[in-house]
Design an enzyme around this catalytic site. Structure first.
Site, PDB file in Angstrom:
ATOM      1  CD  GLU A   1      -8.086  40.251  25.668  1.00  0.00           C
ATOM      2  OE1 GLU A   1      -8.049  39.030  25.459  1.00  0.00           O
ATOM      3  OE2 GLU A   1      -8.056  40.746  26.801  1.00  0.00           O
TER       4      GLU A   1
ATOM      5  CB  SER B   1     -11.410  33.724  28.181  1.00  0.00           C
ATOM      6  OG  SER B   1     -12.116  33.734  26.971  1.00  0.00           O
TER       7      SER B   1
ATOM      8  CG  HIS C   1      -8.428  35.832  24.271  1.00  0.00           C
ATOM      9  ND1 HIS C   1      -8.990  36.625  25.241  1.00  0.00           N
ATOM     10  CD2 HIS C   1      -8.968  34.587  24.445  1.00  0.00           C
ATOM     11  CE1 HIS C   1      -9.838  35.902  25.956  1.00  0.00           C
ATOM     12  NE2 HIS C   1      -9.829  34.666  25.501  1.00  0.00           N
TER      13      HIS C   1
END
Length: 531
Positions: A338, A216, A441
């Protein structure tokens, strides 16, 4: 209970305590930075809370990190250092603090080491946590490096400043002394890597086999570090999960964010008044101003790498295209769905109920585009995939805009410059509510770290023998890359190097692992000329 039974129970407990005492003991390492005392737990040596820089407090607030001078006396490394200052975050579905048991403080520049209790040199994995550049800490339970150390890798997690204290560019407001402070978080990461380069051999690590990793925002920071002049030579390869090199600020945009922040502190203040306020205010007041700034900013991610023309000379994507990272091997990829994890819960609930439509995408949900551009992309999706539900368009659009397409662009630039990379897409869907059926995600993290019992991500999966096998495949493939520079595993097909003509990508899903050329290529073509 009979006397015999009570005696047997006490004997068993004493035996268990003795067994624990035998497997846990103190250990001291003589490193160039000084003596560091940690603990041996079974076959793993653990050192937590090692300072690599002076505390960035008082006059060092908003200033580059200063190297720690080293230890004159043995440093006890038994507990995590403080987490960086950030808004409080209770993880949905658990009621638990996102940061584990660490307190917050501006004094946050510490690192942790999990090392095999066997002679080295072992490969080294250095991890940069994510969290939108405003959250995150090494104390998050998912980042326990025990399993890496058990499998022969020295795992290092590094703390760095987030939010305004790490990414706020104040040079225009406060003058030359503060020019470039919008990249202090990157400077923290580089200083930690320098510490690792100098000291990790004492812990059994090989300074010539360092893999830098992040997910991320951590992956986006790694994407910048690939070509950052100050980081050159500090690692040999990188793993980037759901990152990319596009989420950056031009200097002019960074100045706009700083103006927004200053308005929350003291509107119309002179440079000297603002400087006094920024250096004197308690850190929690700065966090309140940071929250107001992110709310007022027109897109997602107000705090980003700043292309300042000096520390970060140009866009990381441009630097990749120029071949400035061609000497680094990469393992890179993203997850199928995600963006869903960031949606308002009622949107997914409406889709599950069978509602025929979904909410339009708002500016605050996007990292790169504006509302007009995303609406144009929505129209492309409606024309290209007319039978698909608008909610699924929404998932795919925002996943592509922030994660998938930036990762594709990174892979393309690296391949064109002659760099070696291996690409994956993580498709293992959650088996649990609320994200059942979607690979959201961060859902790869329990597999990568072999940590199913981390409280925040354990809600995604029901641990089964098949899933444990799959986790072992993912984890060991990452380790193979750290050891040999190639993510090989006997349970996987041969994983080819990414090439532009076929775009081979490993699809990671339990029992369905396979190589697919140009997955979702029909969607990828829709983004040409957009990102």
């Amino acid at each position: 209970m009979t006397a015999w039974g009570a005696c047997a129970l006490l004997t068993a407990r004493a035996g268990k305590a003795q067994e624990l005492a035998q497997t846990r003991r103190a250990v001291t390492v003589e490193a160039p930075a000084g003596a560091v005392r940690g603990a041996v737990d079974g076959t793993v040596r653990v050192f937590k809370g090692i300072p690599y820089a002076l505390p960035p407090v008082g006059p060092l607030r908003f200033r580059p990190p200063q190297p720690h001078p080293g230890f004159q006396q043995t440093h006890n490394a038994f507990a995590f250092g403080p987490a960086p200052m950030q808004p409080e975050r209770i993880q949905a579905g658990t009621g638990l603090n996102f940061l584990g048991d660490a307190r917050q403080s501006e004094d946050c520049l510490y690192l942790n080491i999990w090392a095999p209790d066997t002679p080295g040199p072992h490969p080294v994995f250095v991890w940069i946590y994510g969290g939108s550049n405003i959250y995150g800490a090494t104390s998050q339970p998912i980042y326990d490096g025990t399993q890496f150390a058990k499998d022969g890798v020295v795992c290092v997690t590094i703390g760095y400043r987030v939010g305004a204290l790490g990414f706020l560019e104040l040079g225009e407001l406060l003058g030359e002394d503060y020019r470039g402070c919008g990249n202090n978080a990157l400077r923290d990461q580089v200083l930690a890597l320098q510490w690792v380069q100098k000291n990790i051999a004492a812990f059994g690590g090989d300074p010539q086999r360092i893999t830098l990793g992040g997910e991320s925002a951590g992956g986006k920071n790694v994407s910048t570090l690939l070509t950052l002049p100050a980081a050159r030579g500090l690692f040999q390869q990188a793993i980037i999960e759901s990152g990319g090199a596009l989420t950056t600020h031009a200097l002019s945009e960074a100045h706009k964010v700083a103006q927004l922040f200053a308005q929350q502190i003291q509107p119309h203040a002179s440079a000297e008044e603002l400087r006094r306020q920024l250096l004197a205010l308690p850190a929690d007041q700065l966090i309140k101003a940071q929250i107001a700034t992110t709310n007022a900013y027109t897109r997602n991610f107000a705090f980003r790498t700043v292309i300042d023309g000096s520390y970060v000379p140009r866009s990381p994507q441009q630097s990749l295209a120029l071949g400035e990272a061609r000497h680094l091997r990469l393992l890179i990829g993203s997850n199928h769905d995600e963006a869903l994890i960031f949606f308002r819960p009622e949107l997914l609930e409406a889709y599950r109920r069978g509602d025929p439509d979904t909410a339009p995408i708002a500016a605050h949900e996007m990292a790169q585009l504006d509302e007009a551009s995303i609406e144009a992309m929505s129209q492309r999706y409606r024309v290209a995939f007319p039978q698909q539900h608008p909610f699924l368009h929404r998932v795919q659009l925002l996943t592509a805009e922030e994660y998938w397409i930036p990762m594709v662009r990174l892979a393309e630039a690296h391949a064109r410059s002659g760099g070696e990379s291996y690409m994956y897409r993580y498709d293992q869907a959650s088996a649990e509510a609320p994200f059942e059926g979607f690979a959201v995600h961060a859902s790869e993290l329990p597999m990568v770290w072999m940590n199913f019992h981390e409280p925040f991500l354990s809600m995604l999966y029901r641990e089964t023998p098949e899933l444990t096998r799959f986790a072992r495949v993912v984890h060991e493939s990452w380790i193979a890359f750290m050891r040999e520079g190639k993510p090989v595993h006997p349970a996987l097909p041969i994983w080819p190097r990414f090439q532009l003509n076929q775009r081979p990508t490993m699809i990671l899903a339990a029992g369905e692992e396979r190589i697919q050329n140009d997955p979702a290529g029909d969607q990828r073509h829709l983004w040409e000329g957009v990102l």
